[in-house]
Design a protein around this motif. Structure first.
Motif, short mmCIF file in Angstrom:
data_model
loop_
_atom_site.label_atom_id
_atom_site.label_comp_id
_atom_site.label_asym_id
_atom_site.label_seq_id
_atom_site.Cartn_x
_atom_site.Cartn_y
_atom_site.Cartn_z
N HIS A 366 -16.46 2.22 5.55
CA HIS A 366 -15.80 1.12 4.83
C HIS A 366 -16.38 -0.20 5.35
O HIS A 366 -16.77 -1.07 4.57
CB HIS A 366 -14.28 1.18 5.08
CG HIS A 366 -13.53 -0.03 4.62
ND1 HIS A 366 -12.69 -0.02 3.54
CD2 HIS A 366 -13.47 -1.30 5.10
CE1 HIS A 366 -12.16 -1.22 3.37
NE2 HIS A 366 -12.61 -2.02 4.31
N GLU A 367 -16.48 -0.32 6.65
CA GLU A 367 -17.00 -1.56 7.23
C GLU A 367 -18.49 -1.75 6.92
O GLU A 367 -18.94 -2.85 6.64
CB GLU A 367 -16.76 -1.59 8.75
CG GLU A 367 -15.29 -1.60 9.14
CD GLU A 367 -14.49 -2.73 8.50
OE1 GLU A 367 -15.05 -3.83 8.32
OE2 GLU A 367 -13.32 -2.52 8.17
N HIS A 370 -18.95 -3.12 3.41
CA HIS A 370 -18.71 -4.57 3.24
C HIS A 370 -20.02 -5.35 3.34
O HIS A 370 -20.18 -6.40 2.71
CB HIS A 370 -17.75 -5.09 4.31
CG HIS A 370 -16.30 -5.01 3.93
ND1 HIS A 370 -15.81 -5.50 2.76
CD2 HIS A 370 -15.24 -4.49 4.61
CE1 HIS A 370 -14.49 -5.30 2.72
NE2 HIS A 370 -14.14 -4.68 3.82
N GLU A 397 -12.18 -4.93 -1.02
CA GLU A 397 -11.65 -3.82 -0.22
C GLU A 397 -11.87 -2.50 -0.97
O GLU A 397 -12.21 -1.48 -0.37
CB GLU A 397 -10.16 -4.00 0.07
CG GLU A 397 -9.83 -5.16 1.00
CD GLU A 397 -10.68 -5.18 2.25
OE1 GLU A 397 -11.02 -4.10 2.77
OE2 GLU A 397 -11.03 -6.28 2.71
N HIS A 445 -5.46 -4.28 0.46
CA HIS A 445 -5.79 -2.88 0.69
C HIS A 445 -4.90 -1.97 -0.16
O HIS A 445 -5.36 -0.98 -0.73
CB HIS A 445 -5.62 -2.52 2.16
CG HIS A 445 -6.69 -3.10 3.03
ND1 HIS A 445 -7.88 -2.46 3.26
CD2 HIS A 445 -6.76 -4.26 3.71
CE1 HIS A 445 -8.63 -3.20 4.06
NE2 HIS A 445 -7.97 -4.30 4.34
ZN LIG Z 1 -12.19 -4.12 4.52
#
Ligand SMILES: [Zn+2]
Length: 542
Positions: A366-367, A370, A397, A445
């Motif tokens: 997920h990071e 980004h 997100e 989120h």
């Molecule tokens: Zn995030």
């Protein structure tokens, strides 16, 4: 964890749930969210004596961020807390930094409390968008100022370093004391610069010093950082602090994925014009930490388990970002929330696929996600953030979650990820959606998760059995992950706010069947999130 131990935790959870309220008149009290207490500790042997000596100064500085965030989120903390007779509700107000239940769409949980203003307390509560935008204040889009009215009722902005001068001088002083005795030269320099930045609201130098720190075990993130609390515009940043201890063994394991970033960018499932930007891989970092203190924004409502900083996009392009996985907090959520959720909502023969490794990796990618895609629209609408405005956060997100999983799929198929099988990542991801939608639509989120749940459902990526459990359909899931990634990347590149708004309205909502399933989680008293017991004493330092 063993069932008996779980029920011990469960007893403390009841502190925040509905039974035996002495305040019968609090009508919303029955529906407030439940939190499970968790002690923030780490292996102190990882720290040198010098680092241990620095800790009290860092804790003192970090704690001040709690008070500053209270002002930004609500206003007068003292008078609110003093007005609450019921000690359990007072605790609950502390968890939420105000009288609104963050995990229940910010529903007021005290009588005579108005709905939470979208702009929190960054703006006067009676201010309209029209009034604000017409005025065209000099610092209209300021990251580091609050908007107030003067005596004549006219709007003006005041910089954080003026409004909060006393508290910031104190926090700054503690950081300087830490810097004075600090033996690690990189950390020392960062602490000095951050001490200065708090007093000027110019964070560039301290951000650069922070991203360039490589060898420190001890770390602190402190100051105004994320913009989610300003849900009116996503401009203004909220004070927070994390004190972190690096897990060097895990961090090494993460390093290998950094090398794969350029390849991942070129393989994004979208037309070439949407992937022209190059992520700076020289400086991109992935690290794992134990968190030993949370304060302010990150400590309110649902607790952050991964951080991608700095947010300054110019610094990101030049120096990259550091993606920090907060391992002990993640493990707490996995054990106390995700596993119990899976026992109720995941089909029995797929439960073996719920693993901490998959949970950890899904969050990690997920990071990574980004940092991929594009930051500028391809049609002259400026940055994606500007073009999408208040819809930016939820979509970003959503991108990170689903694109992260798409990357895992690719890397797994190339045998670049050794652990587990792909199905582990998918089933754990599905269980993770149930965990996250419980945060409600007020959180970026939460909204992102609802969108994805409805998309997956439409694509037949999972099946809901008659007994109320869910099962992943492997092939359809794989396709849906790729499809949704592509759709979001395109929306971002086009800066198509109208379309994003339409998606959020039609699909960013919890529909009836899902709501009934979520109610079963509440009935089973599965906590929505964790609340930390933290401090030097909890850590075992006097
Ligand atoms: Zn995030």
């Amino acid at each position: 964890m063993p069932k008996s131990l779980y029920s011990l935790f469960f007893i403390s959870v009841l502190i925040f749930s509905c039974q035996d309220s002495p305040d019968e008149d609090h009508s919303n009290y029955n529906s407030i969210s439940t939190y499970i207490p968790f002690k923030l500790t780490t292996d102190l042997d990882a720290l040198s004596q010098n680092e241990k000596n620095i800790l009290p100064h860092l804790f003192a500085a970090a704690d001040i961020m709690n008070d500053l965030f209270w002002v930004q989120a609500y206003g007068d903390k003292k008078s609110l807390l003093a007005s609450i007779a019921n000690p359990k509700l007072r605790e609950f107000a502390k968890i939420n930094y105000g009288p609104w239940d963050r995990l229940n769409d910010n529903a007021p949980f005290l009588d005579n409390v108005e709905l939470k203003p979208l702009g929190s307390n960054f703006y006067p509560p009676d201010m309209t968008k029209e009034e604000f935008e017409e005025l065209g204040l000099l610092d209209e889009k300021g990251l580091y100022s609050m908007v107030r009215r003067d005596e004549a009722g006219k709007l003006y902005t005041i910089p954080y370093h003026e409004l909060f001068r006393d508290q910031l001088e104190e926090a700054s002083g503690h950081l300087l004391e830490a810097a004075e005795i600090c033996e690690d030269q990189e950390l020392k320099k960062y602490l000095e610069l951050k001490s200065k930045a708090l007093l000027t609201d110019n964070y560039t130098e301290s951000d650069i010093a922070w991203i360039n720190m490589r060898n420190n075990t001890l770390d602190i993130i402190i100051g105004p950082t994320e913009h989610y609390e300003d849900a009116l515009y996503n401009y203004r940043t909220a004070y927070e602090a994390y004190i972190l201890v690096k897990d060097k063994a895990w961090s090494q394991k993460l390093e290998k994925y950094i090398e794969l970033l350029p390849q991942l960018q070129t393989e994004l499932p979208v037309a070439d014009e949407y992937k022209q930007e190059t992520p700076n891989t020289d400086a991109a970092q992935l690290n794992a930490y134990d968190v030993i203190f949370y304060a302010g924004d990150c400590n309110s409502g649902s607790k952050t388990i991964a951080v991608n900083l700095p947010n300054d996009e110019e610094i990101q392009i030049k120096y990259g970002t550091r993606r920090s996985q907060l391992k002990n907090a993640m493990k707490a959520k996995f054990d106390h929330i995700l596993l119990p959720i899976s026992d109720i909502l995941i089909e029995k023969n797929q439960r073996q696929h719920i693993t901490f490794n998959a949970f950890f990796s899904n969050t990690m990618f997920h990071e990574v996600a980004h940092g991929l895609g594009i930051k500028e629209t391809i049609n002259g609408k400026g940055s994606v953030r500007e073009a999408l405005g208040e819809t930016f956060s939820a979509l970003e997100e959503g991108k990170a979650d689903v694109l992260g999983l798409h990357m895992i799929t690719q890397l797994k198929e190339k045998e670049l990820i050794a652990e587990g099988e792909l199905m582990d990542y998918y089933v754990t991801f599905l269980a993770g959606i149930f965990r996250s939608v419980r945060f409600g639509a007020s959180s970026a989120h939460g909204k992102a998760n609802m969108l994805r749940f409805n998309y997956f459902k439409d694509q037949n990526a999972f099946t809901r059995n008659n007994n109320g459990t869910y099962a992943v359909n492997f092939d359809e899931m794989k396709k849906a992950i790729k499809g949704l990634s592509a759709q979001i990347l395109k929306l971002q590149g086009d800066g198509d706010k109208a379309m994003v708004q339409e998606m959020m309205t039609s699909n960013g909502i919890i529909k009836e069947t899902l709501q009934r399933d979520l109610d079963r989680l509440s009935e089973a008293n599965i906590p929505v999130d964790i609340v930390f017991e933290q401090g030097l004493d909890i850590l075992g330092i006097d």
